[in-house]
Design an enzyme around this catalytic site. Sequence first.
Site, PDB file in Angstrom:
ATOM      1  N   GLY A  92      -5.019   7.811 -36.756  1.00  0.00           N
ATOM      2  CA  GLY A  92      -4.654   8.962 -37.563  1.00  0.00           C
ATOM      3  C   GLY A  92      -5.854   9.582 -38.250  1.00  0.00           C
ATOM      4  O   GLY A  92      -6.981   9.070 -38.180  1.00  0.00           O
ATOM      5  N   VAL A 103      -4.840  15.873 -48.391  1.00  0.00           N
ATOM      6  CA  VAL A 103      -6.115  15.434 -47.818  1.00  0.00           C
ATOM      7  C   VAL A 103      -6.682  16.500 -46.890  1.00  0.00           C
ATOM      8  O   VAL A 103      -6.063  16.874 -45.888  1.00  0.00           O
ATOM      9  CB  VAL A 103      -5.936  14.104 -47.050  1.00  0.00           C
ATOM     10  N   ARG A 144      -0.157   1.900 -31.160  1.00  0.00           N
ATOM     11  CA  ARG A 144       1.171   1.654 -30.598  1.00  0.00           C
ATOM     12  C   ARG A 144       1.197   1.733 -29.083  1.00  0.00           C
ATOM     13  O   ARG A 144       2.011   1.078 -28.442  1.00  0.00           O
ATOM     14  CB  ARG A 144       2.172   2.647 -31.177  1.00  0.00           C
ATOM     15  N   SER A 192      -1.336  17.451 -43.112  1.00  0.00           N
ATOM     16  CA  SER A 192      -1.958  17.840 -44.380  1.00  0.00           C
ATOM     17  C   SER A 192      -2.922  19.015 -44.223  1.00  0.00           C
ATOM     18  O   SER A 192      -3.255  19.676 -45.205  1.00  0.00           O
ATOM     19  CB  SER A 192      -2.686  16.644 -45.002  1.00  0.00           C
ATOM     20  N   GLY A 199      -2.681   2.294 -38.243  1.00  0.00           N
ATOM     21  CA  GLY A 199      -2.755   3.751 -38.220  1.00  0.00           C
ATOM     22  C   GLY A 199      -4.168   4.253 -38.005  1.00  0.00           C
ATOM     23  O   GLY A 199      -4.535   5.343 -38.466  1.00  0.00           O
ATOM     24  N   LYS A 224       7.543   7.346 -49.533  1.00  0.00           N
ATOM     25  CA  LYS A 224       6.302   6.786 -50.084  1.00  0.00           C
ATOM     26  C   LYS A 224       6.573   6.001 -51.374  1.00  0.00           C
ATOM     27  O   LYS A 224       5.957   4.957 -51.614  1.00  0.00           O
ATOM     28  CB  LYS A 224       5.291   7.902 -50.353  1.00  0.00           C
TER      29      LYS A 224
END
Length: 339
Positions: free
Chosen positions: A13, A188, A35, A200, A10, A161
């Site tokens: 991100g 965050v 990816r 977020s 990730g 999660k």
Amino acid sequence: MQAKTVLVTGASGFIGAHCVLDLLANDYKVRATVRTPQRAQELTVLLKQHAPTHTIELAYADLMRDDGWHDAVQGCDYVLHLASPLPVVQPDNPNDLINPARDGALRVIKAARQGGVKRVVLTSSQAAVGGSRMKSPDYIYNENDWTDISDPTVSAYDQSKTIAERAARDYVAQHGDIELVTVNPGLVYGPILEPKVNTSLELVKRLMSGELPVIPNLGYETVDVRDVAVLHRLAMEHPDAVNGRFMASSGFMWLHEMAQLLRQELGEHAKRVPQWRAPSWIFRFLSHFDASIKTIIPSLDQYKRVDHSNSVEVLGWQPRSPQESVLATARSFIDYEIV
């Protein structure tokens, strides 16, 4: 001494990119999973802008496929597993989030174990800590609390999660020859590194753009993305972190406090920030027509605090204030002309 190699999933991100920059600044070699070639190109451009003297390796791997993970972990000392879906609108089928979160975490940890990786740091969430109804108005959650996924008000994201973190811990407890640490961030904030707004940060964007004409009685434990990156590294490095669960938050902040701060500090840039605090029943009514509003309904009116002293006392972590994090977010939006 030869630099240790860290695999970051990730990495393209919001949190992942900051983790990559922090690791590079602390002399680690970084291999990042992406990816698609498009995300590889975007990550390369981002690094040229923010870390022009550094390079990283790229590996192609998908959380829902076994292909690529064996090669991705080879020669790595550590893995930071950050990749997990975080939608603005909750899916109709919770398994759309649960399956990739759980299966992806297990896929990465299994590959890491088979590849001889010493420790995996898993990015969980405070959604896995206090995602259920408040225990009591004065209760303060900590690393020993878990979200009750049998509660019908628990969102698909909170379920994903919680289930992913428990599955990862169960796997490591069963096998015992790889170390696992989890980091559980609150909401965050912090500076963006490219002109893209992740989930977020939507609340700050909506306040500044005027998309949110009134302020819901909503608040969250918050944390700066730069501090989340540091906590991941500390959790990776510290010998006393093994099997630990570390809360990443620096304090609770209501949205009306955030709005007031933006108006006070940003002048003309905050002219569209709303001032009126609306009663919660209005949002409960609107949630029947707007799926993105429906997501916040369980959190309305909840002063849900989290104790992060474990992160400070065990790992020596020192986070920024919520106010600094929110302003850094807003100023980066202005810099990138998002608002």
